[in-house]
Design an enzyme around this catalytic site. Structure first.
Site, PDB file in Angstrom:
ATOM      1  N   GLY A  57       9.159   1.669   6.733  1.00 18.72           N
ATOM      2  CA  GLY A  57       9.474   0.307   6.331  1.00 18.72           C
ATOM      3  C   GLY A  57      10.627   0.257   5.350  1.00 18.72           C
ATOM      4  N   GLY A  58      10.807  -0.920   4.731  1.00 16.40           N
ATOM      5  CA  GLY A  58      11.894  -1.097   3.785  1.00 16.40           C
ATOM      6  C   GLY A  58      12.572  -2.442   3.912  1.00 16.40           C
ATOM      7  N   ALA A  59      11.823  -3.474   4.345  1.00 17.24           N
ATOM      8  CA  ALA A  59      12.331  -4.849   4.425  1.00 17.24           C
ATOM      9  C   ALA A  59      13.587  -4.956   5.279  1.00 17.24           C
ATOM     10  CB  ALA A  59      12.588  -5.407   3.022  1.00 17.24           C
ATOM     11  N   GLN A 119       5.292   1.238   9.592  1.00 19.62           N
ATOM     12  CA  GLN A 119       4.751   0.648   8.376  1.00 19.62           C
ATOM     13  C   GLN A 119       5.645  -0.498   7.910  1.00 19.62           C
ATOM     14  OE1 GLN A 119       6.069   1.123   4.923  1.00 19.62           O
ATOM     15  NE2 GLN A 119       4.379   0.017   3.959  1.00 19.62           N
ATOM     16  N   SER A 120       5.054  -1.648   7.626  1.00 22.62           N
ATOM     17  CA  SER A 120       5.787  -2.818   7.130  1.00 22.62           C
ATOM     18  C   SER A 120       6.875  -3.231   8.128  1.00 22.62           C
ATOM     19  CB  SER A 120       6.352  -2.521   5.740  1.00 22.62           C
ATOM     20  OG  SER A 120       6.869  -3.687   5.139  1.00 22.62           O
ATOM     21  N   ALA A 121       8.141  -3.268   7.682  1.00 23.50           N
ATOM     22  CA  ALA A 121       9.226  -3.604   8.606  1.00 23.50           C
ATOM     23  C   ALA A 121       9.307  -2.601   9.748  1.00 23.50           C
ATOM     24  CB  ALA A 121      10.561  -3.649   7.854  1.00 23.50           C
ATOM     25  N   HIS A 174      -0.016  -4.289  -0.220  1.00 24.73           N
ATOM     26  CA  HIS A 174       0.953  -3.850   0.780  1.00 24.73           C
ATOM     27  C   HIS A 174       1.255  -2.363   0.665  1.00 24.73           C
ATOM     28  CE1 HIS A 174       4.007  -4.676   3.793  1.00 24.73           C
ATOM     29  NE2 HIS A 174       4.899  -4.021   3.087  1.00 24.73           N
ATOM     30  N   ASP A 213      -2.713  -8.053   0.508  1.00 25.73           N
ATOM     31  CA  ASP A 213      -1.282  -7.853   0.761  1.00 25.73           C
ATOM     32  C   ASP A 213      -0.549  -9.172   0.510  1.00 25.73           C
ATOM     33  OD1 ASP A 213       1.278  -7.381   1.798  1.00 25.73           O
ATOM     34  OD2 ASP A 213       0.518  -6.037   3.346  1.00 25.73           O
TER      35      ASP A 213
END
Length: 472
Positions: free
Chosen positions: A205-207, A276-278, A410, A378
């Site tokens: 991830g990492g937006a 994960q995430s983004a 999150h 989250d």
């Protein structure tokens, strides 16, 4: 080993009055540049231009690598201490002394320092480009302060994970899977090399802005201790690339893993995709895009049938519902739409919305089983993002489930809990799904000693509360 770019010590001169052929002094300051004008700092080895500092004299030459890109890069860059590579150099040089090993290590370290300097320069330039999108609003100032506090509190854990990442002999760093500068992946290999191992292709991830393959090193370390090979896929971030570039990079990385992981001891019949995430969103987009291509009869380099299951960790899958939420959290609408290539593309990059189209039923039928992990606390991406996506998948005929963890934020599932040591509920659920049907591996996991703590508990608790306080 040749550095991807030779350092430029003097800026190029553009005087039109220079018509002489380059002198020997000028030749000594020649540099290698790319044929295009992109921000990429790596240059494909089969397409280089050599230019003198006089811009009126530029000559293109074609350089063909002696080995395929993946082979040539892996043998030199991934392990500078490779016994095979050092012995090969000694045989060709006639030098069998230990001093040659030390020279080889020193040269490898020098090359890594140069590459780190180039990385720093590129990241700095892209950061200034990104700042033009972000502006200097108070929300982003608070975000940077929160990120600094968060990194400080988890610093003891980051140091230990970083040491493992750079010095472990079980990691093959920077394996090339494509022609773009960020087309690299890291392989985390188990110590036990007996038999074929299950494989997790992981997208960090990492937006969509700060993703990097090394962010998965803690997960890679822990899964490799459970006899699982982990491949952390790097991809272009914004503003170096937009969403379609990220999906393309992730798909190429998955293709490389499906077609080459057997060479590293992986089992091609047990490949799992995880994000994960983004990264969960990017991986889901890549998986669905592949299913759509296959259902339409398009020829592809890898098949959805090669993916045994997909695991989404704290991801968002309906951008139409999230764009305003992200705006309220500081990921401003204008910036987010720039990443996603405009408002009209939000639907195309929303797997949940796409699967509601009856015309995609045939593509949905190709999807593997899907498990979505999410924390109920989250505040970056609400847990509803996973539950509603799981419901949509089930209505489309896909075997899917959402697993919620009470009170987890999150980053708890991905960072704080693993750094806490001991037992980890999400990690146990993940390992049980990967080793399903392998009684011996499951017994080994159950008998494994508790993982050691990396960060004191009070620092872990502060790392969770600090960003919340700053956000409020």
């Amino acid at each position: 080993m040749l550095s991807p770019i030779l350092p430029i010590t003097t800026p190029p001169q553009t005087s039109s009055s220079s018509t002489m052929a380059p002198s020997s002094a000028m030749a000594a300051t020649m540099f290698i540049r790319s044929d295009d004008t992109s921000d990429d700092y790596y240059v494909p080895l089969n397409r280089l231009s050599v230019s003198s500092l006089d811009t009126d004299h530029s000559h293109k030459i074609e350089i063909n690598p002696l080995l395929p890109r993946s082979s040539s890069y892996n043998s030199i860059n991934t392990r500078k201490g490779s016994k095979f590579f050092k012995s090969w150099r000694r045989r060709n040089s006639g030098d069998n002394s230990p001093e040659s090993d030390r020279t080889s290590d020193a040269q490898g370290l020098s090359n890594e320092v140069v590459e780190a300097a180039v990385d720093t320069y590129r990241i700095s330039r892209l950061s200034f480009t990104l700042l033009r999108y972000l502006g200097v609003g108070y929300r982003w100032l608070l975000k940077f302060v929160a990120l600094g506090c968060y990194a400080f509190l988890l610093f003891p854990g980051f140091v230990q994970v970083g040491y493992y990442y750079f010095f472990s002999h079980q990691i093959r760093r920077g394996v090339v899977y494509g022609d773009e500068p960020r087309n690299r992946l890291d392989l985390y290999l188990p110590k036990d090399t007996n038999g074929r191992k299950p494989v997790v292709a992981f997208v960090t991830g990492g937006a969509w802005i700060i993703g990097y393959k090394a962010w998965g090193s803690l997960l890679g370390q822990q899964l490799s201790e459970r006899d699982v090979i982990v491949a952390c896929i790097d991809y272009r971030n914004f503003p170096q690339g937009t969403m379609s570039d990220m999906v393309k990079d992730a798909s190429q990385g998955i293709s490389f893993i499906c077609n080459n992981i057997a060479e590293y001891g992986g089992d091609p019949n047990r490949i799992f995709l995880m994000g994960q995430s983004a990264g969960a969103h990017i991986a889901a987009c890549a998986l669905l895009d592949q299913a759509i291509k296959e259902s339409s009869g398009e020829q592809t380099s890898w098949s959805v049938s090669q993916i045994k299951a997909y695991f989404g960790l704290s991801g968002g899958y309906n951008l139409l519902n999230l764009v305003d939420y992200f705006h309220s959290k500081g990921l401003y609408r204008s910036l987010f739409l720039s990443i996603m290539e405009g408002e009209l593309s939000l639907r195309r990059f929303s797997p949940e919305v796409m699967l509601q189209d009856p015309n995609l039923r045939s593509a949905a039928s190709l999807l593997p089983p899907i498990a979505l992990f999410h924390g109920t606390a989250d505040y970056s991406i609400p847990c509803d993002a996973s539950t509603t996506f799981a419901d949509t998948l089930q209505r489309a005929g896909v075997k899917a489930e959402s697993i919620l963890y009470e009170g987890k934020t999150h980053t708890d599932l991905f960072l704080q809990d693993p750094m806490r040591g001991g037992t980890d509920e999400m990690f146990d659920d993940l390992v049980r799904r990967i080793h399903a049907g392998d009684a011996e591996a499951l017994a080994k996991h159950a008998a494994a000693p508790p993982r050691r703590r990396l960060v004191p508990e009070f620092m872990l608790k502060c790392s969770v509360s600090c960003p919340k306080w700053l956000e409020a």
